[in-house]
Design an enzyme around this catalytic site. Structure first.
Site, short mmCIF file in Angstrom:
data_model
loop_
_atom_site.label_atom_id
_atom_site.label_comp_id
_atom_site.label_asym_id
_atom_site.label_seq_id
_atom_site.Cartn_x
_atom_site.Cartn_y
_atom_site.Cartn_z
N HIS A 151 47.87 29.03 31.90
CA HIS A 151 47.04 30.45 32.13
C HIS A 151 46.77 31.07 30.67
CE1 HIS A 151 46.08 34.12 34.11
NE2 HIS A 151 46.98 34.02 35.09
N LYS A 201 34.88 46.20 55.90
CA LYS A 201 33.79 47.17 55.31
C LYS A 201 32.95 47.95 56.54
CE LYS A 201 32.56 43.59 52.05
NZ LYS A 201 31.53 42.55 51.44
N SER A 248 36.78 49.57 50.57
CA SER A 248 36.80 48.35 50.00
C SER A 248 37.81 47.43 50.34
CB SER A 248 37.37 48.88 48.34
OG SER A 248 37.80 47.60 47.82
N PRO A 249 37.60 46.19 50.67
CA PRO A 249 38.65 45.25 51.25
C PRO A 249 39.91 44.99 50.07
CG PRO A 249 36.36 44.51 51.47
CD PRO A 249 36.20 45.76 50.58
N ASP A 250 39.46 45.17 48.92
CA ASP A 250 40.72 44.89 48.09
C ASP A 250 41.51 46.01 48.24
OD1 ASP A 250 41.84 43.54 45.77
OD2 ASP A 250 41.78 45.56 44.87
N TYR A 252 51.79 45.36 40.21
CA TYR A 252 50.75 44.65 39.35
C TYR A 252 49.69 44.25 40.14
CZ TYR A 252 48.48 41.67 35.85
OH TYR A 252 47.26 41.24 35.01
N SER A 297 40.07 42.54 35.59
CA SER A 297 39.35 41.91 34.64
C SER A 297 38.71 42.87 33.60
CB SER A 297 38.11 41.19 35.13
OG SER A 297 37.51 40.45 34.26
N THR A 329 42.58 40.90 30.76
CA THR A 329 43.00 41.71 31.91
C THR A 329 43.61 43.02 31.56
OG1 THR A 329 45.31 40.79 31.86
CG2 THR A 329 43.56 39.49 33.17
#
Length: 297
Positions: A15, A95, A100-102, A124, A128, A137
């Protein structure tokens, strides 16, 4: 690359140099362009047979390697990872609600955690910062006053479904507002990290009272560490929890389903990934019923 005997292939990524979506994008593009055996490509250059590298290491180094292998094995053996796949609906249906899907999935996770553990979860979510030079991030703190308010009323029979949906919309709006701020560099966590990085000595650390405050310490103990790696048609990810009594939840939303993974440390007396996965399923299903009700009104 990790290739299993049954033909499944996965990737274990470091990562430090890159974020998940960067590596994932490379892999997804390779998969999308993979059409079978290439017949018209030029022959590979003739290369010499690979030769084993001979290492001259001391007994002390051998012992360190053995210890590292044992510790890594114990760590891996303590980790449980489960896959989830909500096939009842996906991002396309979400939708139709105008949300918003997130944000929908994050609010659902808050409600599921509250249902399962009876308390809110410091959470958390990755945001981005790649729009900035060297940006990586920022933290989206999904546990908000609005998401907690919705979680509390979701199973309360004294509240009508219409009223619950109002709380749900407020939680969605709060999440979107924080998400936008985080993506613009207006979150709090990286700024606080920058302040912590300026501490030069134990004496300065003692004077930095903010970082010793119990509320700050608790807010940094993320009971749910989450990341959205949508689209989810070919890409699924997973990672370990960041605290001993936490969950690691990676998710990807395809048009027709919601894929996620959930991890826990087996040594934890608090978590139960198998049962929590069922709670997530039920919460997503209950939200679907509520959404269908809202569309009929």
């Amino acid at each position: 690359l990790i290739v299993l005997g049954n033909g499944r292939v996965g990737v274990n990524c470091e990562h430090t140099p890159a974020d998940a979506l960067t590596t994932g994008s490379l892999l997804m593009e390779a998969m999308e362009k993979e059409t079978g055996i290439y017949k018209d490509t030029a022959s590979c250059a003739e290369l010499a047979e690979p030769m084993p590298i001979q290492w001259n290491i001391t007994p002390e180094v051998v012992k360190l390697i053995d210890n590292a292998q044992k510790e890594a094995g114990a760590l891996a053996g303590n980790l449980r990872m489960l896959l989830g796949n909500m096939t009842q609906y996906g991002a396309q249906w979400i939708k139709t609600l105008g949300v918003s899907p997130d944000a929908y999935f994050q609010v659902a996770l808050q409600a599921a955690y509250f249902r399962h553990h009876g308390k809110p979860a410091p959470t958390y979510e990755t945001s981005s910062l790649r729009r900035f030079l060297h940006g990586r991030t920022e933290t989206i703190r999904s546990c908000s006053e609005e998401s907690l308010a919705f979680s509390k009323v979701f199973d309360d029979k004294d509240f009508s479904l219409k009223k619950k949906l109002q709380y749900f919309q407020q939680a969605i709006a709060a999440h979107l507002e924080y998400s936008k701020a985080a993506s613009l560099g207006q979150g709090v966590d990286r700024h606080l990290l920058g302040l912590r990085a300026q501490i030069q000595s134990p004496e300065e650390a003692e004077q930095a009272l903010l970082f010793q405050d119990p509320s700050y310490i608790q807010s940094m103990s993320f009971a749910m560490s989450t990341s959205n790696v949508t689209p989810g048609e070919k890409f699924r990810g997973a990672f370990a929890p960041v605290i001993p009594d936490g969950y690691g939840i990676n998710y990807a939303m395809d048009k027709s389903d919601l894929k996620f993974s959930i991890s826990e440390w087996l040594s934890s007396p608090v978590t139960d990934a198998t049962a929590f996965r069922e709670t997530i399923y039920k919460t997503l299903s209950d939200l679907y019923d509520a959404g269908e009700y809202a569309k009929r009104q």
